[in-house]
Design a protein around this motif. Structure first.
Motif, PDB file in Angstrom:
ATOM      1  N   ARG A 196       0.846   5.452 -10.599  1.00  0.00           N
ATOM      2  CA  ARG A 196       1.480   5.712 -12.486  1.00  0.00           C
ATOM      3  C   ARG A 196       2.416   4.948 -12.750  1.00  0.00           C
ATOM      4  NH1 ARG A 196       1.592   8.349 -17.290  1.00  0.00           N
ATOM      5  NH2 ARG A 196      -0.142   8.235 -19.251  1.00  0.00           N
ATOM      6  N   VAL A 197       2.770   4.200 -14.339  1.00  0.00           N
ATOM      7  CA  VAL A 197       4.121   4.261 -14.177  1.00  0.00           C
ATOM      8  C   VAL A 197       4.487   4.266 -15.833  1.00  0.00           C
ATOM      9  CG1 VAL A 197       4.976   2.154 -12.304  1.00  0.00           C
ATOM     10  CG2 VAL A 197       3.866   2.010 -15.116  1.00  0.00           C
ATOM     11  N   GLU A 198       4.979   5.195 -15.499  1.00  0.00           N
ATOM     12  CA  GLU A 198       6.039   4.925 -17.134  1.00  0.00           C
ATOM     13  C   GLU A 198       7.257   4.511 -17.604  1.00  0.00           C
ATOM     14  OE1 GLU A 198       5.374   6.895 -19.879  1.00  0.00           O
ATOM     15  OE2 GLU A 198       3.296   7.607 -19.826  1.00  0.00           O
ATOM     16  N   VAL A 199       7.538   4.643 -19.290  1.00  0.00           N
ATOM     17  CA  VAL A 199       8.716   4.450 -19.312  1.00  0.00           C
ATOM     18  C   VAL A 199       9.511   5.058 -18.670  1.00  0.00           C
ATOM     19  CG1 VAL A 199      10.070   4.340 -21.093  1.00  0.00           C
ATOM     20  CG2 VAL A 199       7.656   3.447 -21.756  1.00  0.00           C
ATOM     21  N   LEU A 200      10.744   4.751 -17.929  1.00  0.00           N
ATOM     22  CA  LEU A 200      11.610   5.798 -17.869  1.00  0.00           C
ATOM     23  C   LEU A 200      12.775   6.570 -18.797  1.00  0.00           C
ATOM     24  CD1 LEU A 200      12.483   4.024 -14.631  1.00  0.00           C
ATOM     25  CD2 LEU A 200      11.185   6.128 -14.502  1.00  0.00           C
ATOM     26  N   PRO A 201      12.224   7.532 -18.308  1.00  0.00           N
ATOM     27  CA  PRO A 201      13.028   8.527 -19.823  1.00  0.00           C
ATOM     28  C   PRO A 201      15.305   8.851 -19.325  1.00  0.00           C
ATOM     29  CG  PRO A 201      12.645  10.223 -18.073  1.00  0.00           C
ATOM     30  CD  PRO A 201      12.314   8.700 -17.429  1.00  0.00           C
ATOM     31  N   GLY A 202      15.761   8.781 -19.988  1.00  0.00           N
ATOM     32  CA  GLY A 202      17.556   9.146 -20.133  1.00  0.00           C
ATOM     33  C   GLY A 202      18.001   7.766 -19.571  1.00  0.00           C
ATOM     34  N   ASP A 203      19.290   8.201 -18.818  1.00  0.00           N
ATOM     35  CA  ASP A 203      20.430   6.509 -18.460  1.00  0.00           C
ATOM     36  C   ASP A 203      19.472   6.330 -17.097  1.00  0.00           C
ATOM     37  OD1 ASP A 203      20.841   7.104 -21.119  1.00  0.00           O
ATOM     38  OD2 ASP A 203      22.930   8.416 -19.834  1.00  0.00           O
ATOM     39  N   ALA A 204      19.934   4.689 -16.885  1.00  0.00           N
ATOM     40  CA  ALA A 204      19.729   4.445 -15.214  1.00  0.00           C
ATOM     41  C   ALA A 204      20.584   4.758 -14.678  1.00  0.00           C
ATOM     42  CB  ALA A 204      20.355   2.659 -15.593  1.00  0.00           C
ATOM     43  N   SER A 205      19.684   5.247 -12.927  1.00  0.00           N
ATOM     44  CA  SER A 205      20.890   5.802 -12.360  1.00  0.00           C
ATOM     45  C   SER A 205      20.398   4.428 -11.495  1.00  0.00           C
ATOM     46  CB  SER A 205      19.835   6.942 -11.650  1.00  0.00           C
ATOM     47  OG  SER A 205      20.922   7.335 -10.428  1.00  0.00           O
ATOM     48  N   PRO A 257      -4.633   7.454 -19.020  1.00  0.00           N
ATOM     49  CA  PRO A 257      -4.627   6.259 -20.175  1.00  0.00           C
ATOM     50  C   PRO A 257      -2.970   6.417 -19.971  1.00  0.00           C
ATOM     51  CG  PRO A 257      -5.660   7.690 -21.517  1.00  0.00           C
ATOM     52  CD  PRO A 257      -5.431   8.653 -20.040  1.00  0.00           C
ATOM     53  N   GLY A 258      -2.921   4.716 -19.890  1.00  0.00           N
ATOM     54  CA  GLY A 258      -1.257   5.227 -19.794  1.00  0.00           C
ATOM     55  C   GLY A 258      -2.082   3.602 -18.667  1.00  0.00           C
ATOM     56  N   LEU A 259      -0.040   2.989 -17.694  1.00  0.00           N
ATOM     57  CA  LEU A 259      -0.067   2.171 -17.190  1.00  0.00           C
ATOM     58  C   LEU A 259      -0.069   2.210 -15.559  1.00  0.00           C
ATOM     59  CD1 LEU A 259       2.232   0.725 -19.352  1.00  0.00           C
ATOM     60  CD2 LEU A 259       0.428  -0.801 -18.149  1.00  0.00           C
ATOM     61  N   TRP A 260      -0.657   1.255 -14.383  1.00  0.00           N
ATOM     62  CA  TRP A 260      -1.472   1.927 -13.148  1.00  0.00           C
ATOM     63  C   TRP A 260      -0.537   0.541 -12.643  1.00  0.00           C
ATOM     64  CZ3 TRP A 260      -3.051   6.878 -11.327  1.00  0.00           C
ATOM     65  CH2 TRP A 260      -3.510   7.496 -12.826  1.00  0.00           C
ATOM     66  N   ALA A 261      -0.245   0.714 -11.535  1.00  0.00           N
ATOM     67  CA  ALA A 261       0.693  -0.532 -10.809  1.00  0.00           C
ATOM     68  C   ALA A 261      -0.648   0.243  -9.645  1.00  0.00           C
ATOM     69  CB  ALA A 261       2.588  -0.267  -9.967  1.00  0.00           C
ATOM     70  N   VAL A 262      -1.452  -0.732  -9.806  1.00  0.00           N
ATOM     71  CA  VAL A 262      -2.651  -0.699  -8.678  1.00  0.00           C
ATOM     72  C   VAL A 262      -2.622  -2.318  -7.522  1.00  0.00           C
ATOM     73  CG1 VAL A 262      -5.243  -1.505  -8.259  1.00  0.00           C
ATOM     74  CG2 VAL A 262      -4.299  -0.669 -10.688  1.00  0.00           C
ATOM     75  N   GLU A 263      -2.632  -1.963  -6.219  1.00  0.00           N
ATOM     76  CA  GLU A 263      -1.956  -2.227  -4.924  1.00  0.00           C
ATOM     77  C   GLU A 263      -2.932  -2.882  -3.730  1.00  0.00           C
ATOM     78  OE1 GLU A 263       1.063  -0.714  -3.528  1.00  0.00           O
ATOM     79  OE2 GLU A 263       1.012   1.330  -4.326  1.00  0.00           O
ATOM     80  N   PRO A 264      -4.349  -2.938  -4.052  1.00  0.00           N
ATOM     81  CA  PRO A 264      -5.390  -3.125  -3.068  1.00  0.00           C
ATOM     82  C   PRO A 264      -4.911  -4.418  -2.528  1.00  0.00           C
ATOM     83  CG  PRO A 264      -5.442  -4.278  -5.243  1.00  0.00           C
ATOM     84  CD  PRO A 264      -5.281  -3.710  -5.785  1.00  0.00           C
ATOM     85  N   HIS A 265      -4.589  -3.744  -1.035  1.00  0.00           N
ATOM     86  CA  HIS A 265      -4.839  -4.041   0.268  1.00  0.00           C
ATOM     87  C   HIS A 265      -5.346  -4.895   1.463  1.00  0.00           C
ATOM     88  CE1 HIS A 265      -0.754  -4.387   3.209  1.00  0.00           C
ATOM     89  NE2 HIS A 265      -1.412  -5.131   3.582  1.00  0.00           N
ATOM     90  N   LEU A 310      -3.853  -1.846 -17.215  1.00  0.00           N
ATOM     91  CA  LEU A 310      -4.079  -0.674 -19.016  1.00  0.00           C
ATOM     92  C   LEU A 310      -5.286  -0.132 -19.202  1.00  0.00           C
ATOM     93  CD1 LEU A 310      -1.769  -0.210 -21.391  1.00  0.00           C
ATOM     94  CD2 LEU A 310      -2.425  -1.907 -22.060  1.00  0.00           C
ATOM     95  N   ILE A 311      -4.433   1.427 -19.250  1.00  0.00           N
ATOM     96  CA  ILE A 311      -5.711   1.812 -19.265  1.00  0.00           C
ATOM     97  C   ILE A 311      -5.917   2.588 -20.646  1.00  0.00           C
ATOM     98  CG2 ILE A 311      -7.504   4.338 -18.823  1.00  0.00           C
ATOM     99  CD1 ILE A 311      -6.867   3.472 -16.014  1.00  0.00           C
TER     100      ILE A 311
END
Lengths: 286, 586
Positions: A181-190, A233-241, A256-257
């Motif tokens: 799952r990927v999400e909007v990243l919190p805080g400041d860039a690192s 629900p949310g965004l999923w980085a799906v990677e069938p290999h 996008l679910i």
């Protein structure tokens, strides 16, 4: 933790994904015989940097030749699949050789994670695997729509692999994930990273794991009982290999679910989808 | 009835015979060493029914006279002889079909390029004698390009060519012939090849003079082989058990001989004596093919074998393998593994799309592959499949009878219908495959291999497996009996007994006496167990390949199969007690 406006959020992720695929396509076009995985990964990083990327979920990976199949050292699953053989090495590209480019840039607060497969010149196995991957791309939203649990969908991918006679090589990834799952990243860039993984994104994934443990779901989508829950629900980085003998191919893109459990791919204008649509004859396999 | 003739050819007078109808296609047979033209008697008797057949004694052999010196045996002189015979017997300038055995075959290859003879030859059938130019040329090229890889086949031929070297040692070979080899010749042939021939009065002279064939030609060809393209159609018949000529010297000819078909025949060196009917049939078929343009499956197979047999080719290159149940599991893995060893593939399955997919994967490995839908339990469909492979592809060299279904549940719950189904697929399917393809392999005389996939259940009794285990036990025993029967025909037969293999069979196993819901539950439970065991179909495929290449009687795959087999021998009682445990998934 989300951007206030859902439409804006989706647009941000789509733009990040486009940028990542543009990066992979640009470097794929530059690949030449004799180039090493490290050089290819470095070129992707430089290209993204030129296009404003300062932070990564994970820095670019490149795999050439039989390393695309994730067999041998690269397929060792001890330590839950975290494996130094993952990292770009000195393997040199040859004519007809398969390659995979994989990168996950952070653009603003959005994360993309993409996989781009191809071959230098023609490779019949890569072509077949790219065809086969489209069936998986069609299968996943269809199975989710049919009300299956996320583990059941992952097992349906395994079953399709079996029918196709290819190996689900994503089983060699950390936690044998089909997707994460990927999400909007919190805080400041690192700008810190640990073994090529960006600190902010890894921290966010850990936060999600903790959150999911409390609520009975997992951000690491695989065939295990841990994923035996309704679509989250949310965004999923799906990677069938997929792998056949010593050749592998994958795609990775965002699914996008919706809150109602419906699922659709974030973007249909991606290289592997365009390639399939442009094929003169569409062979139906398995 | 044959008519004798004599032809004056310079310093010698050649004696020969001609038989058969005058208007028929002309076939000319050249004998080898240490024979005379009577070696062809059986072939002539058959072929002369519909061919004009010419045979003659090569100079120095049989009733022909001999040249004064060993130089008189040079290939140039032999070609002049052949040309004289053709001119005398076929004065209208028509073309002949040439057949050569042993030294006659070496002459035949020369005749294809010699200016005096090449325009008279319509086709050539070669048995047990290479083209010295092409063989020595290829050897030299291989030694130059890949010295290490070239050594094993070279040594193999040297081991078989000891006599050629011995023939160059002054006085040695004549001494052996004089010491009794000539007198004992018929007995030697009976002992080595099971052939009955009468002693010939000229045997000793033929043997002594013929040594000059080697002395007058080998050194020259070895030192300066000529590379020439051969335009005529050539049929290569390669005996599989020839102690004097290794099959490898016939590899890699396709580049120099574009119209080449090859057939490997289960025979020793003396094919004209061992199986004259087979040789006559092969010549007849080739003459018909060349004169009438009629193609058939056998030539499809022959062209494939000729083209695929190159130095360094995979061990099964040129072989055609048929696998039943090739749409999944062990069948598919075996098809891919066979393709990796160079075999072309016919993938069959009851699920046509699945078979087609296996064929696609095999093609990606780089071989030719076909897919056919067949239900192995259907005798008619299996017969049609066997006929199709014969007609279109010239028959299979390897058949893997793999298709099978799972069935579990108590004996008393197993209905007559359940029994019929499991017997039909698991036992009758194997019987059909072994009968139909085994019978065609035997008729073809090219050897072959039959693999029957049984199971560890064949020797490990267990509650709830009575039907399945009974079919597999029958397959194992039938396979062992069949192996004993087909050994003489050069056909290997192997039984494969896998243990718990994660192939997907458990997803389709019928659990008799269970409700639909219980059935699903048990399938899932069994699948989980099989997945945990994590022994893959590829492991079984590997064992199948080894069984074929090493002609193994039986292969036990997986520790449980190996231990089960041992336990059954050491303590059948303990085995029976274990069988009583209820291990069926609930």
């Amino acid at each position: 933790m989300s951007m206030p406006d859902p439409t804006e959020r989706i647009a941000a992720f789509r733009a990040a994904q486009r940028l990542a695929y543009d990066c992979a396509e640009a470097i794929a076009a530059e690949l030449r015989p004799g180039m090493t995985e490290r050089e290819a990964a470095g070129r992707m990083k430089a290209w993204a940097g030129d296009h404003g990327v300062r932070e990564w979920f994970h820095e670019p990976f490149a795999w050439f030749g039989d390393r695309t199949a994730f067999r041998g050292a690269i397929g060792i699953r001890a330590l839950r699949g975290f494996n130094p053989a993952f990292f770009p090495g000195g393997r040199r590209l040859e004519e007809g050789m398969a390659f995979i480019l994989d990168c996950a840039p952070v653009v603003g607060r959005a994360v993309a994670d993409i996989g781009y497969s191809g071959a230098l010149g023609h490779n019949a196995v890569v072509e077949q695997l790219l065809d086969d991957l489209i069936e998986h791309r069609n299968l996943i939203p269809r199975e989710l729509a049919a009300g299956r649990s996320m583990a059941e969908v992952s097992r349906a991918v395994d079953a399709l692999c079996r029918r196709q006679g290819v190996e689900p090589r994503h089983k060699a990834y950390p936690y044998t994930v089909l997707a994460h799952r990927v999400e909007v990243l919190p805080g400041d860039a690192s700008r810190f990273s640990l073994a090529r993984f960006g600190l902010r994104a890894v921290r966010e994934l850990r936060r999600q794991i903790a959150e999911g443990q409390g609520e009975g779901w997992s951000p690491l989508w695989n065939s295990s009982p841990a994923s035996d829950h309704p679509p989250v629900p949310g965004l999923w980085a799906v990677e069938p290999h997929l792998g056949f003998r010593d050749v592998g191919a994958k795609f990775e893109e965002l699914l996008l679910i919706g809150d109602d459990g419906s699922a659709r791919w974030l973007d249909d204008d991606l290289p592997h989808v365009r390639r399939f649509k442009a094929r003169p004859t569409v062979k139906k396999a398995a | 009835m044959s008519t004798p003739f004599q032809v004056e050819a310079g310093e010698v007078t050649l004696s020969g015979h001609v038989a058969g109808p005058e208007k028929a296609p002309v076939v000319l047979l050249i004998h080898g060493y240490p024979d005379d033209s009577t070696v062809w008697d059986g072939v002539v008797a058959d072929l002369a029914a519909d061919h004009r057949v010419i045979t003659y004694d090569v100079r120095g052999a049989g009733a022909s006279t001999a040249p004064a010196s060993s130089r008189g045996y040079h290939l140039g002189r032999l070609m002049a002889d052949l040309s004289s015979v053709i001119e005398a017997q076929v004065p209208d300038g028509g073309k002949i079909h040439l057949v050569g055995h042993d030294w006659g075959s070496i002459q035949g290859w020369q005749a294809l390029v010699d200016a005096r003879t090449r325009h008279r030859i319509a086709s050539y059938t070669s048995v047990s004698g290479p083209s010295l130019d092409l063989a020595f040329g290829a050897m030299a090229r291989r030694l130059r390009d890949q010295p290490l890889a070239a050594l094993p086949p070279l040594l193999g031929q040297l081991m078989r060519s000891w006599y050629v070297l011995a023939f160059h040692v002054p006085a040695f070979a004549p001494l052996v012939w004089r010491a009794g080899a000539a007198r004992l010749w018929p007995r030697i042939l009976r002992r080595t090849d099971g052939i009955d021939v009468a002693g010939r009065p000229t045997q000793l002279e033929d043997a002594l003079r013929g040594i000059n064939l080697y002395r007058a030609n080998f050194r020259e060809k070895l030192m300066a082989p000529q590379r020439q393209t051969i335009g005529q159609p050539v049929q290569l018949l390669v005996p599989r058990n020839d102690p004097f000529v290794s099959a490898a010297v016939f590899d890699d000819l396709a580049a120099d001989v574009p119209h080449l078909v090859r057939e490997d025949i289960e025979s020793g060196h003396w094919l004209p004596l061992k199986d004259p009917a087979l040789l006559a049939a092969r010549v007849r078929r080739f003459v018909t093919h060349v004169d009438g343009g009629k193609d058939c499956g056998a030539f499809v197979h022959g062209r494939r074998l000729a083209a695929r047999r190159t130095p360094g080719a995979a061990p099964l290159a040129g072989k055609l393998a048929l696998i039943t149940g090739a749409g999944s599991g062990i069948g598919r893995a075996t098809a891919i593994a066979l393709a990796e060893k160079g075999a072309d593939i016919i993938a069959t399955d009851i699920d046509e799309a699945a078979a087609e997919r296996t064929a696609t994967l095999a093609r990606l490995v780089g071989v030719e592959a076909h897919a056919r839908k067949v239900d192995v339990a259907d005798a008619g469909a299996m017969t049609a499949l066997a006929d199709w492979t014969e007609e279109m592809l010239g028959g299979v060299d390897i058949v893997v009878n793999n298709a099978g279904i799972g069935m579990a549940g108590d004996f008393l719950d197993t209905s007559v219908e359940d029994w019929r189904r499991v017997l039909d697929v698991n036992l009758w399917g194997v019987i059909h495959g072994a009968r139909l393809f085994g019978g065609r392999m035997a008729a073809r005389h090219s050897g072959g291999h039959i693999v029957n996939v049984a199971s560890a259940a064949a020797f490990m009794p267990a509650r709830g497996l009575s039907a399945y285990a009974a079919t597999k036990s029958a397959v194992l025993m039938m396979t062992t009996c069949l192996r004993a029967e087909l050994r003489d025909k050069g056909i290997g037969v192997s039984a494969i007994c896998p243990g718990i293999i994660d192939t997907g069979i458990t997803d389709r196993t019928t659990f008799v006496g269970a409700s639909a819901e219980a059935q699903d539950r048990r399938r899932a439970a069994a699948s989980r167990l099989y997945a945990r065991r994590a022994l893959t179909a590829e492991v079984v495929a590997e064992q199948i390949i080894a069984a074929i290449l090493k002609d193994r009687a039986v292969a036990h795959v997986g520790l449980e199969a190996v231990l089960g087999n041992l336990l059954g021998r050491l303590s059948p009682g303990l085995m029976r007690r274990i069988a009583g445990a209820d291990l069926m998934p609930k």
